[in-house]
Design a protein around this motif. Structure first.
Motif, PDB file in Angstrom:
ATOM      1  N   GLY A   1      39.808  42.468  45.104  1.00 16.78           N
ATOM      2  CA  GLY A   1      39.807  42.519  43.635  1.00 16.78           C
ATOM      3  C   GLY A   1      38.655  42.004  43.020  1.00 16.78           C
TER       4      GLY A   1
ATOM      5  N   VAL B   1      44.275  41.826  39.037  1.00 12.77           N
ATOM      6  CA  VAL B   1      44.613  42.617  39.912  1.00 12.77           C
ATOM      7  C   VAL B   1      44.848  41.862  41.141  1.00 12.77           C
ATOM      8  CG1 VAL B   1      43.689  44.258  41.688  1.00 12.77           C
ATOM      9  CG2 VAL B   1      43.472  44.680  39.152  1.00 12.77           C
TER      10      VAL B   1
ATOM     11  N   LYS C   1      47.211  45.818  43.415  1.00 11.21           N
ATOM     12  CA  LYS C   1      46.443  47.232  43.254  1.00 11.21           C
ATOM     13  C   LYS C   1      47.402  48.066  42.488  1.00 11.21           C
ATOM     14  CE  LYS C   1      43.573  44.473  45.845  1.00 11.21           C
ATOM     15  NZ  LYS C   1      44.093  43.183  46.380  1.00 11.21           N
TER      16      LYS C   1
ATOM     17  N   GLY D   1      47.327  47.881  38.932  1.00 12.02           N
ATOM     18  CA  GLY D   1      46.227  48.194  38.240  1.00 12.02           C
ATOM     19  C   GLY D   1      45.933  49.611  37.935  1.00 12.02           C
TER      20      GLY D   1
ATOM     21  N   CYS E   1      40.598  49.072  41.804  1.00 13.87           N
ATOM     22  CA  CYS E   1      41.992  49.182  42.676  1.00 13.87           C
ATOM     23  C   CYS E   1      41.927  50.313  43.625  1.00 13.87           C
ATOM     24  CB  CYS E   1      43.202  49.384  41.564  1.00 13.87           C
ATOM     25  SG  CYS E   1      43.253  47.830  40.370  1.00 13.87           S
TER      26      CYS E   1
ATOM     27  N   SER F   1      40.642  49.646  47.084  1.00 14.68           N
ATOM     28  CA  SER F   1      41.334  48.380  47.448  1.00 14.68           C
ATOM     29  C   SER F   1      42.595  48.570  47.921  1.00 14.68           C
ATOM     30  CB  SER F   1      41.303  47.316  46.178  1.00 14.68           C
ATOM     31  OG  SER F   1      39.727  46.922  46.183  1.00 14.68           O
ATOM     32  N   LEU F   2      43.287  49.358  47.163  1.00  9.30           N
ATOM     33  CA  LEU F   2      44.625  49.774  47.245  1.00  9.30           C
ATOM     34  C   LEU F   2      45.057  50.347  48.604  1.00  9.30           C
ATOM     35  CD1 LEU F   2      48.061  49.645  46.823  1.00  9.30           C
ATOM     36  CD2 LEU F   2      47.347  51.629  45.244  1.00  9.30           C
TER      37      LEU F   2
END
Length: 421
Positions: free
Chosen positions: A146, A289, A294, A297, A352, A355-356
């Motif tokens: 994040g 975040v 995530k 976010g 996000c 990253s998620l």
């Protein structure tokens, strides 16, 4: 992880990744599809469908090709080798785009050549997406990602403050159209070259060798993952609605220009407002975040974009009355909150989104998860180009209303992903 990486190399990779993001963000700022290139294309065509298609291609080109190369990429112990190859082709296409705008003068040929060069550049960007995310996942710990993406966009925002002035300077030059835009794209290509070199210097640990899989095998495995992994399925549904909910982006600038009467030079000011706002919120968003997840976010981004579209509906409806004529200031000042809201919430999707997906994907099948998800989302983004058709058929308020609905639906789907990711 198949090969350890020292703390020193992690710090080095983090720094080089941030430098890559900073210069790439600045390069993209100079040719922002929704603020700069939309003005370029709008002088060649009045087709809202083409204007919407350009924005869809800008985003969809990154996503669309990834699944088709995932089987080959996952077999390579070092994915950065793929990044080197596609970055060279991408830079060549970038420079070709600048050359098209400098040398081609006939409007219809210019429009066609622009879309061809732009499409090649964006597809090459997509082919580099899998190795970029793989190298990032290998070298940056999950609890730092994040902040990584926040720092990428924060430093890019700092540089982007100067970039918005470059846009204003270039568009006010006495050069004949479209050579003013050609200068912007050429400068952005040089900045992109710096970003490619920085990322190429990262020391990627080797993965275990794997046999390449055919597209048919990859597709069967991807369908099984989609059937059995609930979080993955909800991520795809939520992110698809979120990306479709971005169909209004290129039309916010047109609201300012065509509805509220903003002069061409103000595009640089709107860009400055968006960049400055993003700069102020990037690092706080990155910290929040990493603390709250995530998923949280992306939900917030969806609600923020719904608010932005709702405000735009209000502006269009006000413009249909005689209220604007009674304002003590130019009507286009009313568009500034749109770009403030974009600056506040856009970083959340950037920080996000990937990253998620990295948090949901298991390491042994990460390339497949990434490639399949991003290609499906690329198809969605290409469909988002039909937003211009909605404007042609029903007008701006309907487009913005659809945007509100899609973003609310995105927040609902994302809420179903398990907490903590």
């Amino acid at each position: 992880m198949n090969q350890t990486i020292s703390p020193r190399d992690r710090r080095r990779a983090f720094a080089l990744n941030v430098i890559n993001g900073a210069f790439y963000t600045l390069a993209e700022t100079l040719m922002d599809a929704n603020l700069v290139l939309v003005l370029f294309v709008s002088q060649l065509t009045s087709s809202n469908l083409l204007l919407g298609a350009m924005s869809a291609l800008n985003n969809g080109g990154w996503f669309l090709p990834q699944f088709f190369v995932s089987g080959k990429v996952q077999s390579r112990p070092r994915k950065i080798e793929v990044y080197w190859a596609v970055s060279g082709i991408r830079l060549a296409a970038w420079l070709a785009l600048a050359a098209v705008l400098w040398f081609v003068k006939q409007p219809s040929v210019l429009l066609g050549a622009f879309f061809v060069a732009f499409a090649v550049m964006k597809v090459m960007t997509g082919l580099g997406g899998i190795p970029f995310l793989e190298v990032t996942a290998k070298t940056v710990l999950p609890e730092h990602r994040g902040r990584l993406f926040a720092w990428r966009f924060f430093t890019g925002g700092l540089l982007g403050l100067g970039g918005s002035r470059i846009v204003r300077w270039a568009l006010m030059q006495p050069l004949p159209y479209p050579r003013d835009y050609s200068i912007l794209i050429f400068i952005s290509a040089l900045l992109a070259a710096v970003s490619f070199i920085a990322f190429s210097l990262i020391r990627e640990p080797a993965s275990a060798a794997r046999s390449p899989e055919s597209l048919a095998v990859q597709l069967r495995r991807a369908h099984e993952i989609l059937r059995t992994n609930v979080d993955y399925r909800r991520y795809l549904l939520g992110r698809a609605c979120l990306l479709l909910g971005a169909i209004a982006f290129p039309f916010y600038t047109l609201v300012a220009q065509q509805v509220l009467g903003a002069p061409l030079k103000v595009a640089g000011d709107y860009l400055l407002v968006t960049t400055l706002t993003t700069l102020l919120v990037n690092l706080p968003w990155g910290t929040l975040v990493d603390q709250r997840g995530k998923r949280w976010g992306l939900q917030l981004a969806a609600l923020g974009w719904a608010i932005t579209a709702g405000f735009s509906i209000l502006l269009v409806l006000i413009a249909r009355t005689d209220t604007l004529a009674r304002l003590p200031f130019p009507a286009y000042y009313l568009a500034y909150p749109i770009f403030v809201l974009r600056g506040i919430f856009n970083p959340l999707e950037s920080v996000c989104g990937s990253s998620l997906l990295l948090a949901i994907a298991p390491e042994h099948d990460r390339t497949l998860y990434l490639g399949y998800a991003n290609t499906l989302l690329g198809v969605v983004l290409l469909l988002s180009g039909l937003g211009g058709g909605l404007v042609d058929l029903f007008g701006l308020p309907v487009l913005f209303a659809v945007t509100v609905g899609l973003n609310i639906l995105a927040a609902v789907f994302l809420r179903g992903i398990k907490p903590g990711v």
